[in-house]
Design an enzyme around this catalytic site. Structure first.
Site, mmCIF file in Angstrom:
data_model
loop_
_atom_site.group_PDB
_atom_site.id
_atom_site.type_symbol
_atom_site.label_atom_id
_atom_site.label_comp_id
_atom_site.label_asym_id
_atom_site.label_seq_id
_atom_site.Cartn_x
_atom_site.Cartn_y
_atom_site.Cartn_z
ATOM 1 N N ASP A 14 0.813 -1.226 0.000
ATOM 2 C CA ASP A 14 0.000 0.000 0.000
ATOM 3 C C ASP A 14 0.844 1.272 0.000
ATOM 4 O O ASP A 14 0.418 2.297 0.521
ATOM 5 C CB ASP A 14 -0.956 0.035 1.220
ATOM 6 C CG ASP A 14 -1.769 -1.238 1.346
ATOM 7 O OD1 ASP A 14 -2.221 -1.724 0.303
ATOM 8 O OD2 ASP A 14 -1.927 -1.741 2.469
ATOM 9 N N LYS A 17 2.326 2.320 -4.964
ATOM 10 C CA LYS A 17 3.094 1.866 -6.146
ATOM 11 C C LYS A 17 2.337 2.118 -7.437
ATOM 12 O O LYS A 17 2.932 2.463 -8.465
ATOM 13 C CB LYS A 17 3.398 0.357 -6.055
ATOM 14 C CG LYS A 17 4.294 -0.028 -4.909
ATOM 15 C CD LYS A 17 4.479 -1.523 -4.832
ATOM 16 C CE LYS A 17 3.246 -2.287 -4.439
ATOM 17 N NZ LYS A 17 2.769 -2.061 -3.076
ATOM 18 N N GLY A 41 -4.189 -4.450 -4.375
ATOM 19 C CA GLY A 41 -5.249 -3.515 -4.744
ATOM 20 C C GLY A 41 -4.570 -2.223 -5.160
ATOM 21 O O GLY A 41 -4.179 -1.427 -4.324
ATOM 22 N N HIS A 42 -4.349 -2.051 -6.449
ATOM 23 C CA HIS A 42 -3.598 -0.893 -6.937
ATOM 24 C C HIS A 42 -4.571 0.151 -7.475
ATOM 25 O O HIS A 42 -5.333 -0.127 -8.387
ATOM 26 C CB HIS A 42 -2.601 -1.343 -8.023
ATOM 27 C CG HIS A 42 -1.514 -2.220 -7.467
ATOM 28 N ND1 HIS A 42 -0.568 -2.846 -8.239
ATOM 29 C CD2 HIS A 42 -1.216 -2.557 -6.194
ATOM 30 C CE1 HIS A 42 0.245 -3.528 -7.455
ATOM 31 N NE2 HIS A 42 -0.127 -3.376 -6.214
ATOM 32 N N GLN A 222 2.214 -5.991 -3.162
ATOM 33 C CA GLN A 222 2.515 -6.053 -1.726
ATOM 34 C C GLN A 222 3.757 -5.186 -1.442
ATOM 35 O O GLN A 222 3.977 -4.220 -2.139
ATOM 36 C CB GLN A 222 2.728 -7.494 -1.235
ATOM 37 C CG GLN A 222 1.446 -8.328 -1.213
ATOM 38 C CD GLN A 222 1.056 -8.827 -2.579
ATOM 39 O OE1 GLN A 222 1.821 -9.518 -3.226
ATOM 40 N NE2 GLN A 222 -0.132 -8.495 -3.017
HETATM 41 P P1 IMP Z 1 -2.187 -12.799 1.778
HETATM 42 O O1 IMP Z 1 -1.234 -12.218 0.792
HETATM 43 O O2 IMP Z 1 -3.633 -12.598 1.411
HETATM 44 O O3 IMP Z 1 -1.868 -14.232 2.114
HETATM 45 O O4 IMP Z 1 -2.011 -11.994 3.176
HETATM 46 C C1 IMP Z 1 -0.818 -12.079 3.961
HETATM 47 C C2 IMP Z 1 -0.504 -10.729 4.612
HETATM 48 O O5 IMP Z 1 -0.131 -9.806 3.595
HETATM 49 C C3 IMP Z 1 -1.687 -10.081 5.341
HETATM 50 O O6 IMP Z 1 -1.186 -9.350 6.439
HETATM 51 C C4 IMP Z 1 -2.258 -9.122 4.317
HETATM 52 O O7 IMP Z 1 -2.952 -8.044 4.920
HETATM 53 C C5 IMP Z 1 -0.982 -8.651 3.638
HETATM 54 N N1 IMP Z 1 -1.188 -8.228 2.248
HETATM 55 C C6 IMP Z 1 -1.385 -9.009 1.172
HETATM 56 N N2 IMP Z 1 -1.508 -8.278 0.053
HETATM 57 C C7 IMP Z 1 -1.364 -7.005 0.427
HETATM 58 C C8 IMP Z 1 -1.355 -5.770 -0.289
HETATM 59 O O8 IMP Z 1 -1.471 -5.703 -1.520
HETATM 60 N N3 IMP Z 1 -1.178 -4.647 0.455
HETATM 61 C C9 IMP Z 1 -0.983 -4.687 1.805
HETATM 62 N N4 IMP Z 1 -0.975 -5.809 2.509
HETATM 63 C C10 IMP Z 1 -1.161 -6.962 1.835
#
Ligand code: IMP
Length: 427
Positions: A14, A17, A41-42, A222
């Site tokens: 977040d 990017k 979520g971009h 991420q």
């Molecule tokens: P997962 O990727 O859904 O398995 O989540 C694992 C961890 O990464 C959790 O703490 C999510 O909130 C975090 N996470 C996954 N994708 C994002 C992202 O795009 N932005 C921020 N946090 C993320």
């Protein structure tokens, strides 16, 4: 001449990017997503329209750019089609410019359920998009890939066998209902004609583009502190969200990379659980987070969850810069700090009376680290929407110069608001 760049997040995701990718995509012909999936979520804001990307590479808002979904991603194909069609309803055609690697692993309905059941036990706070379970199946050599989707009989056989195993897991271990084969397969039947032609050997395609002198922009998702190897394990995502994710995903060597741009907010946020040494609570956190009613407020673009907010953490940023080989920085959301009378920055950690200058490997150590802060005066005047470096208040300029000096990396871009034009070049 081709100029290939990588954009990666240096914090817990977040970082903004998408905004940086959107700006730099104007200088590239191809935008490549290389890891993760719809957990991303971009968000890009153009005029009054907010576009949210989960799987589609962000640069495809420009009508002539091409997009590649790398083999290192995990993709929910029906979700991808839905996203592309939703974007098309508000903008240019997307699907005919999208190429999906035949090696991409698929996220099936049972992966999302498994994610939900497992997170109830583990409390990582995942996005429930099935990311971890799909990567689990990949590593366990039980995954289903995009290439399999192109061969319907083979696809059905694989799904049938895998579902049987998952249903045993669901009913016996988690005490949950079994999933019907029809519910897993059906969404795929109606989309095969549209998506199968987009599935190809993207390594060969990218090699061809390179030979034609086309520039590639790699869009990280991420953030580096969520990287499976270098992040705050086990509170991480299940892919390499750093530059390390690129070679495995795209099937080309790294010789062609010209620039690595690391993106950081002017402060820090995190969604989901896990250690966060500079986290703030109460009024200050609420001020940074916003109410959720304005674009750019700190609420997740994928899950809508309020983000945890805190001061900038230079120890964490140095760790991320080292692992990515960052040679340019982009600083986002500077304007969020506009009203603060003073701004703190974490310069090291204190762990049981011992000073730590490097980011620790264990979450149970990091969660006991106390930040050691340096305090800077706030600038207390608006930077929102500024497009020229010379208009920055001296306090804001000092803050950026401090970041450059501490991290030893030049800042290329400063984002001053959610819209495409809210940014300035810094030198
Ligand atoms: P997962 O990727 O859904 O398995 O989540 C694992 C961890 O990464 C959790 O703490 C999510 O909130 C975090 N996470 C996954 N994708 C994002 C992202 O795009 N932005 C921020 N946090 C993320």
């Amino acid at each position: 001449m081709a100029f290939n760049r990588i954009v990666v997040g240096l914090q817990w995701g977040d970082e903004g990017k998408a905004k940086v990718v959107d700006v730099l995509a104007s200088e590239a012909e191809i935008v490549v997503r290389f890891q993760g999936g719809a957990n991303a979520g971009h968000t890009v804001v153009i005029g009054d329209i907010k576009y949210v990307f989960h799987l589609v590479p962000t640069g495809l808002l420009y009508p002539h750019k091409l997009g590649v979904i790398g083999g290192g991603m995990v993709v929910d194909l029906p979700g991808l089609l839905e996203e592309a069609q939703a974007l098309e309803s508000n903008g240019p055609a997307i699907l005919n410019r999208l190429f999906i690697s035949e090696r991409t692993h698929l996220i099936m309905k049972y992966h999302k359920l498994w994610d939900e059941y497992e997170d109830e036990r583990k409390g990582i706070g995942t996005t429930k998009r099935g990311i971890g379970p799909a990567y689990t199946d990949k590593i366990a050599r039980k995954g289903i890939r995009a290439i399999d989707f192109c061969y319907p009989n083979h696809f059905r056989t694989l799904v049938t066998a895998h579902l049987q195993e998952k249903n045993e897991l669901f009913t016996r271990i988690y005490g949950k209902p079994a999933v019907a084969l029809k519910d897993v397969l059906e969404p795929y039947e109606s989309i095969r004609n549209l998506l199968a032609p987009r599935i190809t050997n993207t390594a060969v395609l990218l090699e061809k583009f390179q030979k034609e002198g086309k520039s590639i922009l790699f869009e990280g998702a991420q953030g580096s502190l969520l990287d499976i190897d270098w992040g705050t394990y086990p509170f991480v995502t299940s892919s390499n969200s750093t530059v390390c994710g690129i070679p495995g995903s795209i099937g080309l060597g790294l010789r062609m990379i010209d620039e690595v741009i690391g993106v950081t907010k002017a402060y820090t946020t995190r969604v989901g659980n896990g250690p966060f040494p500079t986290e703030l609570f109460g009024e200050l956190a609420d001020l940074i987070r916003g109410t959720g009613h304005n674009i750019g407020d700190e609420f997740g673009a994928t899950t809508g969850r309020p983000r945890r907010c805190g001061w900038l953490d230079l120890v964490a940023l140095k760790h991320s810069i080292r692992m990515n080989g960052v040679n340019k920085l982009a600083i986002t959301k500077l304007d969020v700090l506009d009203k603060l009378p003073e701004i703190k920055v974490c310069v090291k950690y204190l762990y049981k009376d011992k000073e730590l200058e490097h980011f620790p490997a264990a979450d149970y150590i990091l969660s006991e680290c106390k930040p050691v802060y340096r305090t800077y005066p706030g600038w207390q005047c608006p930077t929102r929407g500024l497009t020229n470096q010379k208009d920055l208040p001296p306090g804001a300029r000092n803050y950026i110069n401090m970041i450059i000096e501490e991290l030893g990396v030049p800042v290329q871009m400063v984002s001053t608001g959610p819209c495409r034009q809210d940014q300035l070049t810094f030198s």
